[in-house]
Design an enzyme around this catalytic site. Structure first.
Site, PDB file in Angstrom:
ATOM      1  N   CYS A   1      30.746  36.063  39.309  1.00  0.00           N
ATOM      2  CA  CYS A   1      31.847  36.658  38.543  1.00  0.00           C
ATOM      3  C   CYS A   1      33.145  35.878  38.751  1.00  0.00           C
ATOM      4  O   CYS A   1      33.641  35.782  39.872  1.00  0.00           O
ATOM      5  CB  CYS A   1      32.048  38.107  38.967  1.00  0.00           C
TER       6      CYS A   1
ATOM      7  N   ASP B   1      35.392  29.841  40.704  1.00  0.00           N
ATOM      8  CA  ASP B   1      36.400  28.781  40.624  1.00  0.00           C
ATOM      9  C   ASP B   1      36.007  27.808  39.515  1.00  0.00           C
ATOM     10  O   ASP B   1      34.922  27.224  39.549  1.00  0.00           O
ATOM     11  CB  ASP B   1      36.464  28.049  41.969  1.00  0.00           C
TER      12      ASP B   1
ATOM     13  N   THR C   1      35.344  44.248  38.455  1.00  0.00           N
ATOM     14  CA  THR C   1      35.909  43.277  39.383  1.00  0.00           C
ATOM     15  C   THR C   1      37.425  43.234  39.267  1.00  0.00           C
ATOM     16  O   THR C   1      37.998  43.463  38.206  1.00  0.00           O
ATOM     17  CB  THR C   1      35.348  41.868  39.133  1.00  0.00           C
ATOM     18  N   GLU C   2      38.080  42.901  40.371  1.00  0.00           N
ATOM     19  CA  GLU C   2      39.536  42.796  40.364  1.00  0.00           C
ATOM     20  C   GLU C   2      40.004  41.709  39.403  1.00  0.00           C
ATOM     21  O   GLU C   2      40.998  41.872  38.692  1.00  0.00           O
ATOM     22  CB  GLU C   2      40.038  42.507  41.784  1.00  0.00           C
TER      23      GLU C   2
END
Length: 282
Positions: free
Chosen positions: A177, A180, A255-256
Site C-alpha cells: 500500500c 515508496d 490506510t493513513e
C-alpha cells in the site's frame, strides 16, 4: 522545522514512558483486563513518532531476523495463539502487510479476517514503535472481547529477509500500500515490485493467493502492473473481482496514506494479481 528544547523534552519523556509500557506488555497474553492497569490505555500520538517518510532498503539497519522460518518465535507476537502445553502455535501468519506504515490497514483487517494472523513489516524504527504501542492499547482496551489478538508488527526488511520469516506457500494475501515510488530511474531497483522480488513473493504465496497493490502515483502503478503482468506466476484480477472483494475496499480507505490522498482529492490506482499454479515440468 526544528524542535524547541521543551518540545524535544516532552517527546523524549513520552517515548520513554511508552517504551517502558511496551517492554511490559509487548509479549503478554492479554485475554482479560490486566491488574494494576487502568481500564483504558491511550492510543499513541503520531506526533511523538515522527520519522522520514521512507527508508533506504539497501542500508544496514542492524535488523534481527531468524535464519529460517522454523526458528521464528511467533509466540511473542501472537501469544493468544500459543499453546504452552504443546509448545506450538495454533495458527500461522497468512496475511502480510509489507511496509505497513502506521498500521491502519491491519487494524481494519483484524475484524474483516478474524481467523487469519496478520503481520505488518515496517523498516522504520519509530513507526514500528508506534504500531506496537497502538496494538498494545487496542488489545488492552478490547481484552474482554479478545479483539486485535491476530495482528502484530515487526521491524524488518521484506526486500532482503522475507523467506527467513515465511515458509513456501504460507501466505494467502500480501498487501503493498502506497510504497515508496523511487521516482529517479537509478532508484527503480529499490522499488518493492521487481522481477526478482516477485519470484520471492510467489515462493511465499500459496496457489490462489493474492497480491494487492495501491498507489497514488500513476507511473509506479504502471510499473507494478507491467512487472506483475510479465511474471509467469501471476494473473491480473478484473474490476468485477475488485468490486466484490472486501479487502480492496478496506485497502482503499483504511490506510493513513490513503486517507491523506482522499483529503487532497487525489487518485488511487489499484491492481490485484492472483498467484497461479506452478507449471508442470515436462
Amino acid at each position: 522545522m526544528s524542535l524547541t528544547d521543551d518540545q524535544a523534552s516532552k517527546r523524549q519523556a513520552y517515548r520513554a514512558a511508552k517504551e517502558a509500557n511496551r517492554k511490559e506488555l509487548k509479549h503478554v497474553k492479554i485475554d482479560d483486563a490486566l491488574p494494576n492497569k487502568s481500564s483504558e490505555l491511550d492510543l499513541p500520538k503520531k506526533k511523538f513518532y515522527r520519522q522520514r517518510a521512507h527508508s533506504n532498503p539497501f542500508s544496514d539497519h542492524q535488523l534481527e531476523y531468524p535464519l529460517s522460518p522454523a526458528e521464528m518465535d511467533w509466540s511473542k507476537l501472537y501469544p493468544h495463539y500459543y499453546d504452552a502445553a504443546t509448545n506450538t502455535m495454533t495458527k500461522k501468519v497468512t496475511v502480510a502487510d509489507i511496509g505497513c506504515g502506521y498500521g491502519g490497514l491491519m487494524v481494519e483487517l483484524s475484524r474483516e479476517l478474524p481467523e487469519n494472523l496478520i503481520l505488518g513489516m515496517e523498516i522504520r524504527v519509530q513507526v514500528t514503535n508506534y504500531v506496537e504501542d497502538r496494538i498494545i492499547a487496542l488489545r488492552t482496551n478490547h481484552a474482554a472481547q479478545k479483539e486485535y489478538q491476530n495482528i502484530n508488527v515487526l521491524r524488518g526488511n521484506a526486500m532482503k529477509f522475507l523467506p527467513n520469516f515465511f515458509e513456501k506457500s504460507q501466505l494467502e494475501k500480501m498487501f503493498f500500500c502506497f510504497p515508496d515510488p523511487h521516482f529517479k530511474q537509478r532508484k527503480h531497483k529499490a522499488r518493492i515490485i521487481t522481477n526478482t522480488l516477485l519470484s520471492e513473493y510467489a515462493y511465499v504465496l500459496k496457489e490462489g493467493g493474492v497480491i494487492y497493490t495501491i498507489t497514488d502515483v500513476l507511473d509506479l502503478h504502471n510499473w507494478m502492473v507491467e512487472h506483475l503482468n510479465m511474471h509467469p506466476l501471476f494473473d491480473r484480477l478484473g474490476d468485477e473481482w475488485l468490486d466484490q472483494d472486501p479487502c480492496v475496499r478496506i485497502m482503499r480507505h483504511a490506510t493513513e496514506e490513503g486517507k491523506k490522498v482522499a483529503r487532497k482529492q487525489g487518485d488511487k490506482f489499484v491492481a490485484c494479481f492472483r498467484r497461479l499454479p506452478n507449471p508442470e515440468l515436462v
